[in-house]
Design a protein around this motif. Structure first.
Motif, PDB file in Angstrom:
ATOM      1  N   ASN A 427     -73.945  56.691  22.091  1.00  0.00           N
ATOM      2  CA  ASN A 427     -72.642  56.424  22.693  1.00  0.00           C
ATOM      3  C   ASN A 427     -72.408  54.933  22.868  1.00  0.00           C
ATOM      4  OD1 ASN A 427     -70.865  58.867  23.884  1.00  0.00           O
ATOM      5  ND2 ASN A 427     -73.009  59.495  23.763  1.00  0.00           N
ATOM      6  N   LEU A 428     -73.442  54.209  23.315  1.00  0.00           N
ATOM      7  CA  LEU A 428     -73.281  52.771  23.519  1.00  0.00           C
ATOM      8  C   LEU A 428     -73.090  52.012  22.209  1.00  0.00           C
ATOM      9  CD1 LEU A 428     -75.964  52.058  26.294  1.00  0.00           C
ATOM     10  CD2 LEU A 428     -73.519  52.462  26.581  1.00  0.00           C
ATOM     11  N   LEU A 429     -73.634  52.546  21.129  1.00  0.00           N
ATOM     12  CA  LEU A 429     -73.566  51.865  19.837  1.00  0.00           C
ATOM     13  C   LEU A 429     -72.263  52.135  19.085  1.00  0.00           C
ATOM     14  CD1 LEU A 429     -77.218  52.381  18.495  1.00  0.00           C
ATOM     15  CD2 LEU A 429     -76.207  50.278  19.405  1.00  0.00           C
ATOM     16  N   MET A 430     -71.349  52.906  19.688  1.00  0.00           N
ATOM     17  CA  MET A 430     -70.103  53.234  18.987  1.00  0.00           C
ATOM     18  C   MET A 430     -69.318  51.990  18.602  1.00  0.00           C
ATOM     19  SD  MET A 430     -68.649  56.555  21.025  1.00  0.00           S
ATOM     20  CE  MET A 430     -67.085  56.464  20.153  1.00  0.00           C
ATOM     21  N   GLY A 431     -69.273  50.996  19.487  1.00  0.00           N
ATOM     22  CA  GLY A 431     -68.482  49.811  19.212  1.00  0.00           C
ATOM     23  C   GLY A 431     -69.229  48.732  18.460  1.00  0.00           C
ATOM     24  N   LYS A 432     -70.550  48.793  18.476  1.00  0.00           N
ATOM     25  CA  LYS A 432     -71.344  47.749  17.813  1.00  0.00           C
ATOM     26  C   LYS A 432     -72.663  48.364  17.358  1.00  0.00           C
ATOM     27  CE  LYS A 432     -72.966  42.986  18.540  1.00  0.00           C
ATOM     28  NZ  LYS A 432     -73.147  41.894  19.531  1.00  0.00           N
ATOM     29  N   ALA A 433     -72.661  48.830  16.127  1.00  0.00           N
ATOM     30  CA  ALA A 433     -73.794  49.614  15.622  1.00  0.00           C
ATOM     31  C   ALA A 433     -75.081  48.811  15.540  1.00  0.00           C
ATOM     32  CB  ALA A 433     -73.447  50.187  14.243  1.00  0.00           C
ATOM     33  N   ASP A 434     -74.974  47.479  15.428  1.00  0.00           N
ATOM     34  CA  ASP A 434     -76.188  46.666  15.272  1.00  0.00           C
ATOM     35  C   ASP A 434     -76.654  46.038  16.584  1.00  0.00           C
ATOM     36  OD1 ASP A 434     -74.072  44.968  15.574  1.00  0.00           O
ATOM     37  OD2 ASP A 434     -74.648  43.592  13.958  1.00  0.00           O
ATOM     38  N   ALA A 435     -76.142  46.525  17.711  1.00  0.00           N
ATOM     39  CA  ALA A 435     -76.558  45.975  19.007  1.00  0.00           C
ATOM     40  C   ALA A 435     -78.035  46.279  19.259  1.00  0.00           C
ATOM     41  CB  ALA A 435     -75.701  46.553  20.121  1.00  0.00           C
ATOM     42  N   SER A 436     -78.738  45.327  19.833  1.00  0.00           N
ATOM     43  CA  SER A 436     -80.157  45.504  20.143  1.00  0.00           C
ATOM     44  C   SER A 436     -80.323  46.233  21.471  1.00  0.00           C
ATOM     45  CB  SER A 436     -80.850  44.147  20.219  1.00  0.00           C
ATOM     46  OG  SER A 436     -80.338  43.398  21.321  1.00  0.00           O
ATOM     47  N   ASP A 437     -81.543  46.674  21.739  1.00  0.00           N
ATOM     48  CA  ASP A 437     -81.814  47.320  23.022  1.00  0.00           C
ATOM     49  C   ASP A 437     -81.539  46.372  24.178  1.00  0.00           C
ATOM     50  OD1 ASP A 437     -82.493  49.551  21.643  1.00  0.00           O
ATOM     51  OD2 ASP A 437     -84.559  49.687  22.363  1.00  0.00           O
ATOM     52  N   ASP A 438     -81.835  45.088  23.979  1.00  0.00           N
ATOM     53  CA  ASP A 438     -81.553  44.106  25.042  1.00  0.00           C
ATOM     54  C   ASP A 438     -80.055  44.050  25.334  1.00  0.00           C
ATOM     55  OD1 ASP A 438     -84.214  43.498  25.277  1.00  0.00           O
ATOM     56  OD2 ASP A 438     -84.126  41.760  23.938  1.00  0.00           O
ATOM     57  N   ASP A 439     -79.235  44.114  24.279  1.00  0.00           N
ATOM     58  CA  ASP A 439     -77.776  44.115  24.466  1.00  0.00           C
ATOM     59  C   ASP A 439     -77.337  45.347  25.250  1.00  0.00           C
ATOM     60  OD1 ASP A 439     -77.545  41.780  23.008  1.00  0.00           O
ATOM     61  OD2 ASP A 439     -77.252  42.843  21.102  1.00  0.00           O
ATOM     62  N   LEU A 440     -77.950  46.496  24.927  1.00  0.00           N
ATOM     63  CA  LEU A 440     -77.576  47.741  25.604  1.00  0.00           C
ATOM     64  C   LEU A 440     -77.940  47.689  27.085  1.00  0.00           C
ATOM     65  CD1 LEU A 440     -78.625  50.444  22.951  1.00  0.00           C
ATOM     66  CD2 LEU A 440     -76.492  49.166  23.145  1.00  0.00           C
ATOM     67  N   TRP A 441     -79.144  47.207  27.375  1.00  0.00           N
ATOM     68  CA  TRP A 441     -79.561  47.148  28.782  1.00  0.00           C
ATOM     69  C   TRP A 441     -78.746  46.119  29.563  1.00  0.00           C
ATOM     70  CZ3 TRP A 441     -81.794  50.894  31.053  1.00  0.00           C
ATOM     71  CH2 TRP A 441     -82.700  51.698  30.393  1.00  0.00           C
ATOM     72  N   GLN A 442     -78.381  45.041  28.910  1.00  0.00           N
ATOM     73  CA  GLN A 442     -77.556  44.043  29.587  1.00  0.00           C
ATOM     74  C   GLN A 442     -76.191  44.642  29.954  1.00  0.00           C
ATOM     75  OE1 GLN A 442     -76.945  40.361  27.448  1.00  0.00           O
ATOM     76  NE2 GLN A 442     -75.336  39.667  28.844  1.00  0.00           N
ATOM     77  N   ALA A 443     -75.601  45.407  29.012  1.00  0.00           N
ATOM     78  CA  ALA A 443     -74.320  46.053  29.299  1.00  0.00           C
ATOM     79  C   ALA A 443     -74.455  47.077  30.413  1.00  0.00           C
ATOM     80  CB  ALA A 443     -73.781  46.715  28.028  1.00  0.00           C
ATOM     81  N   LYS A 487     -69.495  46.387  22.994  1.00  0.00           N
ATOM     82  CA  LYS A 487     -68.624  45.984  21.884  1.00  0.00           C
ATOM     83  C   LYS A 487     -68.300  44.506  21.958  1.00  0.00           C
ATOM     84  CE  LYS A 487     -64.316  47.316  19.571  1.00  0.00           C
ATOM     85  NZ  LYS A 487     -63.102  48.162  19.629  1.00  0.00           N
ATOM     86  N   ASP A 488     -68.177  43.983  23.185  1.00  0.00           N
ATOM     87  CA  ASP A 488     -67.987  42.543  23.377  1.00  0.00           C
ATOM     88  C   ASP A 488     -66.753  42.032  22.631  1.00  0.00           C
ATOM     89  OD1 ASP A 488     -68.578  40.080  24.451  1.00  0.00           O
ATOM     90  OD2 ASP A 488     -69.874  39.490  22.782  1.00  0.00           O
ATOM     91  N   ALA A 489     -65.631  42.732  22.809  1.00  0.00           N
ATOM     92  CA  ALA A 489     -64.390  42.365  22.121  1.00  0.00           C
ATOM     93  C   ALA A 489     -63.658  41.278  22.898  1.00  0.00           C
ATOM     94  CB  ALA A 489     -63.499  43.594  21.956  1.00  0.00           C
ATOM     95  N   GLY A 490     -62.643  40.679  22.255  1.00  0.00           N
ATOM     96  CA  GLY A 490     -61.906  39.595  22.883  1.00  0.00           C
ATOM     97  C   GLY A 490     -60.911  40.037  23.927  1.00  0.00           C
ATOM     98  N   LEU A 491     -60.546  41.336  23.921  1.00  0.00           N
ATOM     99  CA  LEU A 491     -59.635  41.884  24.926  1.00  0.00           C
ATOM    100  C   LEU A 491     -60.266  43.143  25.507  1.00  0.00           C
ATOM    101  CD1 LEU A 491     -56.924  42.010  26.415  1.00  0.00           C
ATOM    102  CD2 LEU A 491     -55.982  43.243  24.438  1.00  0.00           C
ATOM    103  N   LEU A 492     -60.549  43.114  26.800  1.00  0.00           N
ATOM    104  CA  LEU A 492     -61.182  44.239  27.486  1.00  0.00           C
ATOM    105  C   LEU A 492     -60.131  44.915  28.359  1.00  0.00           C
ATOM    106  CD1 LEU A 492     -63.630  45.934  28.334  1.00  0.00           C
ATOM    107  CD2 LEU A 492     -64.162  44.169  30.038  1.00  0.00           C
TER     108      LEU A 492
END
Length: 577
Positions: A427-443, A487-492
């Protein structure tokens, strides 16, 4: 692409199966003729050698027919299954391309029926057509032709009987087709009623209205039963009527054939062959009725599937998409809305919206219920098109951007927290498939969800049931916020996405959002949640009533003042916490 285009992809296999089944039917037609010869030239004169030689053929013909039928069955299965698989894939792809308005107009139940029931009916129709639609006509026509070969004097009985039987079955089939169309509509309606009652079960029980809703469902169910009963009655006439006509025709064969046998113009074996051919016609017609019914359902399914596949989304990529923006989709987006208006049908929801959102700022949208807040957010991602006006991202009209590029620039946390079946990671990787585990835990940390995820068996790989029902409302909201942050998009955009959280958790999340470099747009009913926003936008009756800070809006916006007073944020209420 239409259903016929999918069928053409398998025309070679379908034709091969058709040919093998036709050969099997031809072999079956030879059996009564061979039996007549055995009786006339073997049993009657007592020629044992003739009986043995022809008896071997009686064994070989059915065996060859069985092998031919196996080959046909294999090809029929391949064609029907591959067609069903391709159609379901096409339908799912089409549903993902449809506008929200088109999907809502069709309804989830109708779409599901087309993808499951109608596709299944098409599969059965294809299999029946290859296996039996070839066999039955050959048996019918072949039996009549063989009747002329055996006895030209009695063959007219077959012609007259065939016309009568054909007329009876044609009338029954036409009546069945009309009823089947009504049954499909009734199935759609029943599915919609069931889905509505199921989704509203909590409210139904809360108001103790189960009895009334059960009666409503029973009426819809009874209507479907009445139509199906009517169809069964119409189809039930086929077998008795055809059996009566065939028995009458057999009686005529015996009545007119007996004198010919006495005169020596016919032999006993030929009379038996004619009776067998008449029974062949009866069996073929009975099967043909079932085939026609299944073909009718299949054709109705083809029409409904084609109707869905033919829909053209009104929101599409531009013919020539503009060049990609100079900045990355993760950098803050400047948003501008000019003379923006939107209507659902004849009902105008948004009226002449003019707004400018600076990149990297924190904006909030507030307003009473039905003010148009969610509709405005839907326009930002082109889920709908405005009736008038334009939206610009970084000075570029969003209609000139490809839908993929546009939606890469936006992270949305919807009003209704929705998770997909799978794992937290998927579910977390839906917006950014190449996100690392560190990115997921940070989010997850920023969304205040890390603590409870660590406690789950599997952590990031913990299972998520359909809709995320194995999590509480607050947990689902935090996971959807984390998904948007990954996903870290420019508009949240957060559409009332903090409503299920306690004040302390909400405050911590807002603190994290304020530190994000993205442009943040928060919709909330709780004014305490937006007091620290850079700008608060007040929507009322589809119009921008005012824009400013809390203190300014208390002076300039009557609806904002009323909301603040009701939430005890002004004089006469308790002080702000």
């Amino acid at each position: 692409m239409r259903v016929i285009d999918v069928l053409k992809e398998n025309k070679g296999r379908a034709l091969t199966g058709f040919v093998f089944k036709s050969l099997e039917a031809i072999l079956e037609l030879l059996v009564p003729f061979l039996m007549a010869h055995i009786i006339n030239y073997g049993i009657h004169p007592g020629n044992l050698d003739y009986i043995k030689s022809r008896g071997i053929l009686l064994f070989v013909l059915p065996l060859c027919g069985y092998l031919l039928a196996l080959v046909c069955q294999w090809f029929a299965s391949i064609v029907s299954q591959s067609t069903g698989t391709k159609l379901r894939a096409l339908l799912f792809d089409q549903v993902n391309r449809l506008d929200l308005q088109q999907s809502q107009t069709l309804g989830a139940s109708s779409i599901a029926n087309r993808m499951i029931n109608d596709t299944h009916n098409i599969q059965v129709c294809i299999a029946m057509a290859i296996r039996l639609a070839s066999r039955c006509p050959i048996l019918l026509v072949g039996a009549m032709v063989m009747s002329f070969v055996v006895s030209p004097q009695l063959a007219p009985i077959f012609i007259v009987g065939g016309l009568i039987l054909g007329a009876i079955l044609a009338l029954i089939t036409l009546a069945s087709n009309r009823i089947l169309a009504v049954i499909q509509d009734s199935l759609d309606y029943l599915g919609q009623v069931f889905a509505e009652k199921l989704s509203g079960m909590r409210d139904i029980r809360s108001f103790a209205s189960q009895k009334r809703e059960i009666e409503h469902f029973d009426r819809a169910n009874q209507s479907l039963e009445d139509q199906q009963t009517l169809l069964a009655r119409a189809q039930s006439l086929a077998n008795p009527a055809s059996l009566f006509v065939v028995n009458l025709l057999i009686a005529l064969i015996l009545y007119f054939g007996a004198p010919l046998v006495n005169l020596g113009a016919l032999q006993q074996g030929e009379i038996i062959a004619l009776v067998n051919y008449m029974n062949t016609i009866l069996l073929a017609l009975n099967v043909l009725v079932q085939v026609l019914v299944m073909i009718s359902r299949g054709l109705a399914g083809i029409q409904r599937v084609d109707e869905l596949l033919a829909l053209k989304p009104s929101i599409q990529d531009p013919d020539q998409a503009s060049q990609a923006l100079d900045q990355s989709p993760t950098q803050a987006v400047a948003v501008e809305m000019k003379e923006l208006s939107f209507a659902y049908g004849e009902t105008e929801i948004l009226k002449t919206i003019n707004l400018s959102l600076a990149p990297g700022a924190f904006y909030a949208i507030v307003g009473p219920t039905a003010a148009g807040k969610t509709s405005l957010l839907n326009l930002l991602e082109r889920f709908y098109e405005p009736t008038r006006g334009q939206i610009y991202f970084n000075g570029q009209a969003i209609q000139t951007l490809s839908l993929e590029d546009l939606r890469q620039m936006v992270s949305l946390v919807p009003q209704r927290a929705a998770l997909l079946r799978g794992t937290i990671r998927s579910n977390l990787l839906m917006g950014k498939a190449d996100a690392s585990d560190d990115d997921l835990w940070q989010a997850l940390e920023e969304a205040q969800a890390a603590d409870f995820v660590r406690q789950l068996d599997g952590g990031l790989d913990a299972k998520v049931s359909q809709g995320g029902r194995n999590f509480s409302g607050g947990q689902r909201q935090r996971l959807t916020i984390a998904r948007a942050l990954v996903k870290d998009a420019g508009l949240l955009i957060l559409d009332d996405a903090l409503s299920a959280l306690d004040f302390a958790t909400e405050a911590r999340i807002r603190s994290q959002l304020a530190q994000k470099p993205a442009t943040v747009l928060l919709v909330s009913q709780r004014l305490a949640s937006v007091l620290d926003a850079d700008q608060i936008i007040v929507l009322n009756y589809g119009q921008v009533e005012a824009v400013g800070h809390h203190e300014e809006l208390l002076e300039t916006s009557p609806s904002y003042y009323a909301m603040a007073k009701s939430q005890k944020l002004v004089e006469g209420g308790s002080p702000v916490a």
